[in-house]
Design a protein around this motif. Structure first.
Motif, PDB file in Angstrom:
ATOM      1  N   MET A  43      -3.059  -7.446  12.284  1.00  0.00           N
ATOM      2  CA  MET A  43      -3.704  -7.232  12.200  1.00  0.00           C
ATOM      3  C   MET A  43      -3.338  -6.404  10.448  1.00  0.00           C
ATOM      4  SD  MET A  43      -5.892  -4.874  14.691  1.00  0.00           S
ATOM      5  CE  MET A  43      -7.477  -4.305  13.578  1.00  0.00           C
ATOM      6  N   LEU A  44      -1.935  -5.731  10.762  1.00  0.00           N
ATOM      7  CA  LEU A  44      -1.247  -5.430   9.790  1.00  0.00           C
ATOM      8  C   LEU A  44      -0.509  -6.509   9.041  1.00  0.00           C
ATOM      9  CD1 LEU A  44      -0.395  -2.904   8.514  1.00  0.00           C
ATOM     10  CD2 LEU A  44       2.025  -2.727   9.824  1.00  0.00           C
ATOM     11  N   LYS A  45      -0.360  -7.478   9.610  1.00  0.00           N
ATOM     12  CA  LYS A  45      -0.127  -8.790   8.666  1.00  0.00           C
ATOM     13  C   LYS A  45      -0.903  -9.327   8.241  1.00  0.00           C
ATOM     14  CE  LYS A  45       3.090 -12.384   8.994  1.00  0.00           C
ATOM     15  NZ  LYS A  45       3.775 -13.668  10.662  1.00  0.00           N
ATOM     16  N   ALA A  46      -1.430  -9.433   8.271  1.00  0.00           N
ATOM     17  CA  ALA A  46      -2.890  -9.835   7.990  1.00  0.00           C
ATOM     18  C   ALA A  46      -3.814  -8.962   7.374  1.00  0.00           C
ATOM     19  CB  ALA A  46      -3.796 -10.344   9.132  1.00  0.00           C
ATOM     20  N   GLY A  47      -3.853  -7.953   6.818  1.00  0.00           N
ATOM     21  CA  GLY A  47      -3.638  -6.791   5.869  1.00  0.00           C
ATOM     22  C   GLY A  47      -5.341  -6.136   6.455  1.00  0.00           C
ATOM     23  N   ARG A  48      -5.402  -6.483   6.961  1.00  0.00           N
ATOM     24  CA  ARG A  48      -7.180  -5.823   7.988  1.00  0.00           C
ATOM     25  C   ARG A  48      -7.016  -4.282   8.061  1.00  0.00           C
ATOM     26  NH1 ARG A  48      -7.989  -9.030  13.293  1.00  0.00           N
ATOM     27  NH2 ARG A  48     -10.157  -7.692  13.024  1.00  0.00           N
ATOM     28  N   ILE A  49      -5.385  -3.814   7.939  1.00  0.00           N
ATOM     29  CA  ILE A  49      -5.148  -2.257   8.448  1.00  0.00           C
ATOM     30  C   ILE A  49      -3.507  -2.146   7.263  1.00  0.00           C
ATOM     31  CG2 ILE A  49      -6.172  -1.721  10.174  1.00  0.00           C
ATOM     32  CD1 ILE A  49      -3.221  -1.772  12.063  1.00  0.00           C
ATOM     33  N   SER A  50      -3.599  -1.279   6.878  1.00  0.00           N
ATOM     34  CA  SER A  50      -2.908  -0.317   6.418  1.00  0.00           C
ATOM     35  C   SER A  50      -1.639  -0.231   6.882  1.00  0.00           C
ATOM     36  CB  SER A  50      -3.579   0.067   4.788  1.00  0.00           C
ATOM     37  OG  SER A  50      -4.170  -0.598   3.602  1.00  0.00           O
ATOM     38  N   ALA A  51      -1.572   0.661   8.008  1.00  0.00           N
ATOM     39  CA  ALA A  51      -0.595   1.189   8.663  1.00  0.00           C
ATOM     40  C   ALA A  51      -1.036   1.538   9.842  1.00  0.00           C
ATOM     41  CB  ALA A  51      -0.869   2.579   7.959  1.00  0.00           C
ATOM     42  N   MET A  52       0.165   1.332  10.324  1.00  0.00           N
ATOM     43  CA  MET A  52      -0.098   1.724  12.123  1.00  0.00           C
ATOM     44  C   MET A  52       0.484   2.832  12.368  1.00  0.00           C
ATOM     45  SD  MET A  52       1.688  -1.541  13.782  1.00  0.00           S
ATOM     46  CE  MET A  52       1.947  -0.867  14.960  1.00  0.00           C
ATOM     47  N   ILE A  53       1.380   3.358  13.913  1.00  0.00           N
ATOM     48  CA  ILE A  53       1.494   3.914  14.557  1.00  0.00           C
ATOM     49  C   ILE A  53       2.793   3.519  15.422  1.00  0.00           C
ATOM     50  CG2 ILE A  53       2.457   6.266  15.081  1.00  0.00           C
ATOM     51  CD1 ILE A  53      -0.351   7.390  14.299  1.00  0.00           C
ATOM     52  N   ALA A  54       3.735   4.028  15.755  1.00  0.00           N
ATOM     53  CA  ALA A  54       4.440   3.047  16.698  1.00  0.00           C
ATOM     54  C   ALA A  54       5.982   3.480  17.067  1.00  0.00           C
ATOM     55  CB  ALA A  54       4.894   1.870  16.226  1.00  0.00           C
ATOM     56  N   GLY A  86     -14.365   6.829   9.950  1.00  0.00           N
ATOM     57  CA  GLY A  86     -14.602   5.393   9.794  1.00  0.00           C
ATOM     58  C   GLY A  86     -13.664   4.600   8.965  1.00  0.00           C
ATOM     59  N   ARG A  87     -12.655   4.932   9.636  1.00  0.00           N
ATOM     60  CA  ARG A  87     -11.136   4.122   8.976  1.00  0.00           C
ATOM     61  C   ARG A  87     -10.091   4.184   9.971  1.00  0.00           C
ATOM     62  NH1 ARG A  87      -9.424   8.119   4.003  1.00  0.00           N
ATOM     63  NH2 ARG A  87      -7.858   6.541   3.526  1.00  0.00           N
ATOM     64  N   VAL A  88     -10.692   4.202  10.844  1.00  0.00           N
ATOM     65  CA  VAL A  88      -9.510   3.503  12.252  1.00  0.00           C
ATOM     66  C   VAL A  88     -10.587   2.760  13.254  1.00  0.00           C
ATOM     67  CG1 VAL A  88      -8.679   5.034  14.300  1.00  0.00           C
ATOM     68  CG2 VAL A  88      -8.773   6.629  12.812  1.00  0.00           C
ATOM     69  N   ASP A  89      -9.129   2.507  13.291  1.00  0.00           N
ATOM     70  CA  ASP A  89      -9.330   1.005  13.877  1.00  0.00           C
ATOM     71  C   ASP A  89      -8.950   0.598  15.068  1.00  0.00           C
ATOM     72  OD1 ASP A  89     -11.678  -0.689  11.982  1.00  0.00           O
ATOM     73  OD2 ASP A  89      -9.051  -1.101  11.104  1.00  0.00           O
ATOM     74  N   GLU A  90      -9.399   0.819  16.402  1.00  0.00           N
ATOM     75  CA  GLU A  90      -8.518   0.925  17.924  1.00  0.00           C
ATOM     76  C   GLU A  90      -8.855  -0.261  18.488  1.00  0.00           C
ATOM     77  OE1 GLU A  90     -11.121   3.517  20.094  1.00  0.00           O
ATOM     78  OE2 GLU A  90      -9.807   5.173  19.486  1.00  0.00           O
ATOM     79  N   VAL A  91      -7.425  -0.908  18.689  1.00  0.00           N
ATOM     80  CA  VAL A  91      -7.154  -2.135  19.275  1.00  0.00           C
ATOM     81  C   VAL A  91      -7.146  -1.740  21.059  1.00  0.00           C
ATOM     82  CG1 VAL A  91      -7.258  -3.388  17.856  1.00  0.00           C
ATOM     83  CG2 VAL A  91      -5.565  -2.281  19.102  1.00  0.00           C
ATOM     84  N   ASN A 115      -9.174   7.406  -0.861  1.00  0.00           N
ATOM     85  CA  ASN A 115      -8.165   6.136  -0.149  1.00  0.00           C
ATOM     86  C   ASN A 115      -8.815   6.289   0.628  1.00  0.00           C
ATOM     87  OD1 ASN A 115      -6.000   5.549   0.677  1.00  0.00           O
ATOM     88  ND2 ASN A 115      -4.450   6.781   0.679  1.00  0.00           N
ATOM     89  N   ALA A 116      -8.997   4.918   0.596  1.00  0.00           N
ATOM     90  CA  ALA A 116      -9.832   4.295   1.665  1.00  0.00           C
ATOM     91  C   ALA A 116      -8.693   3.581   2.662  1.00  0.00           C
ATOM     92  CB  ALA A 116     -10.767   2.796   1.334  1.00  0.00           C
ATOM     93  N   LEU A 117      -7.882   3.509   2.571  1.00  0.00           N
ATOM     94  CA  LEU A 117      -6.526   2.829   3.041  1.00  0.00           C
ATOM     95  C   LEU A 117      -6.607   3.340   5.000  1.00  0.00           C
ATOM     96  CD1 LEU A 117      -3.239   3.719   1.593  1.00  0.00           C
ATOM     97  CD2 LEU A 117      -4.500   1.599   1.617  1.00  0.00           C
ATOM     98  N   ARG A 118      -6.605   2.210   5.948  1.00  0.00           N
ATOM     99  CA  ARG A 118      -7.149   2.102   7.195  1.00  0.00           C
ATOM    100  C   ARG A 118      -6.047   1.375   8.113  1.00  0.00           C
ATOM    101  NH1 ARG A 118     -13.083   1.162   7.218  1.00  0.00           N
ATOM    102  NH2 ARG A 118     -12.319   1.112  10.128  1.00  0.00           N
ATOM    103  N   ILE A 119      -6.249   2.342   9.133  1.00  0.00           N
ATOM    104  CA  ILE A 119      -4.832   2.275  10.136  1.00  0.00           C
ATOM    105  C   ILE A 119      -5.665   2.174  11.763  1.00  0.00           C
ATOM    106  CG2 ILE A 119      -5.634   5.167  10.728  1.00  0.00           C
ATOM    107  CD1 ILE A 119      -2.852   5.239  10.544  1.00  0.00           C
ATOM    108  N   GLY A 120      -4.704   1.642  12.418  1.00  0.00           N
ATOM    109  CA  GLY A 120      -4.783   0.961  13.716  1.00  0.00           C
ATOM    110  C   GLY A 120      -4.054   1.596  14.596  1.00  0.00           C
ATOM    111  N   ASP A 177       0.716  -1.625   0.190  1.00  0.00           N
ATOM    112  CA  ASP A 177      -0.214   0.045  -0.128  1.00  0.00           C
ATOM    113  C   ASP A 177       1.355   1.210  -0.486  1.00  0.00           C
ATOM    114  OD1 ASP A 177      -2.721  -1.128   0.439  1.00  0.00           O
ATOM    115  OD2 ASP A 177      -2.120  -1.914   1.864  1.00  0.00           O
ATOM    116  N   ALA A 178       2.254   0.927   0.243  1.00  0.00           N
ATOM    117  CA  ALA A 178       2.982   2.362   0.759  1.00  0.00           C
ATOM    118  C   ALA A 178       2.852   3.104  -0.693  1.00  0.00           C
ATOM    119  CB  ALA A 178       4.058   2.244   1.169  1.00  0.00           C
TER     120      ALA A 178
END
Length: 304
Positions: free
Chosen positions: A209-220, A195-200, A168-173, A153-154
């Motif tokens: 989730m990133l590995k499985a493709g359920r989200i396209s990005a995260m912050i760490a 509605g494009r942010v998934d919270e855990v 752009n429909a990319l989701r972020i966790g 997705d990058a």
């Protein structure tokens, strides 16, 4: 080394020698030298009481009950009762001499418990105006947040603002209750409205989730992602982007409840943390988990 006793006669003789003319023909009165010795001795004597008074000023007064201290689960910081924050806690407990009662809970619940007056301390707090209403935040290290994007997705992103482009429909966790810095938080607010942010609850969930493709990005931070990417076999699957701006690197601190500690008491806890930084303890503990360059980058600049 041999010790020599100086007799009274030798003292008189030496005093007499002190009055002998110098090479310039001037006599140095013996009592001037005696006064100098007395002044030096007095100044050295005063150092002890002054140091003792300073130590007394910095001494922490422990509460009558155990301090309620909250951890949250996060890779490297605190996992299964181990991690950098556990090591720092052990050092804080040993140096303060206070009793503690520890509990592990999700980050968002920690903030709620502080507001309710049920907690006294927690770790790795990012200072915000909202949190400073209820907490004294005592800085002891700094962390920088990076954007982790799936390589597939990058190529759809050239800048942080591209997340919000039409179509752009990319989701972020994100971890619920986290603050990531002004630029990241502003972007997340816009994406959440669509509605494009998934919270855990825990950051290790985001890596899966990133590995499985359920989200396209995260912050760490590197403290989190360096080990997590390896552990999840994702090193070659992720692009790491530094798009957070100046606020992405920020101090993190020990959070003390303003309901439990006065400002004067908080300053004494800050002095304890400053001593841990100055004597190399914090850097030594970080290096258990990070290589030297990354560990150095996590150290705060010297405090006055």
């Amino acid at each position: 080394m041999k010790k020599h006793r100086v007799t009274e006669a030798q003292v008189v003789t030496r005093m007499g020698e002190a009055n002998r003319p110098t090479s310039r023909g001037e006599a140095v009165p013996w009592f001037c030298r005696v006064m100098l010795v007395l002044l030096v001795t007095l100044s050295l004597t005063l150092v002890g009481p002054v140091s003792a008074a300073k130590a007394a000023d910095d001494a922490i007064r422990c509460p009558d009950r155990p301090i309620r201290y909250a951890f949250f689960e996060s890779p490297v910081l605190f996992e299964a009762g181990k991690g950098l924050e556990k090591d720092l806690f052990d050092e804080i407990r040993a140096r303060s001499g206070c009793r503690f009662e520890t509990i592990v809970m999700p980050r968002v619940r920690i903030w709620n418990e502080f507001e309710a007056g049920h907690l006294d301390m927690t770790t790795t707090v990012l200072r915000t105006p909202e949190r400073e209403k209820t907490l004294w935040v005592l800085d002891y290290l700094q962390l920088r947040n990076y954007l982790l994007v799936r390589k597939s997705d990058a190529n759809r992103l050239a800048a942080l603002q591209d997340f919000d482009k039409p179509g752009n429909a990319l989701r972020i966790g994100v971890v619920r209750g986290y603050k990531y810095g002004l630029e990241y938080d502003a972007m997340l607010k816009k994406l959440a409205a669509n509605g494009r942010v998934d919270e855990v609850v825990r950051s290790d969930q985001l890596f899966r989730m990133l590995k499985a493709g359920r989200i396209s990005a995260m912050i760490a931070t590197p403290l989190n992602y360096l080990s997590a990417l390896t552990r999840n076999g994702m090193v070659d699957q992720v692009t790491i982007l530094d798009w957070g701006g100046p606020s992405a690197a920020s101090p993190r601190g020990l959070g003390l409840s303003k309901q439990s500690f006065t400002e004067a008491e908080a300053r004494k806890w800050q002095a304890l943390l400053d001593n841990m930084r100055r004597d190399g303890t914090i850097l030594r503990l970080i290096k258990r988990y990070m290589k030297q360059p990354e560990a150095n980058a996590m150290m705060l600049q010297s405090r006055q």
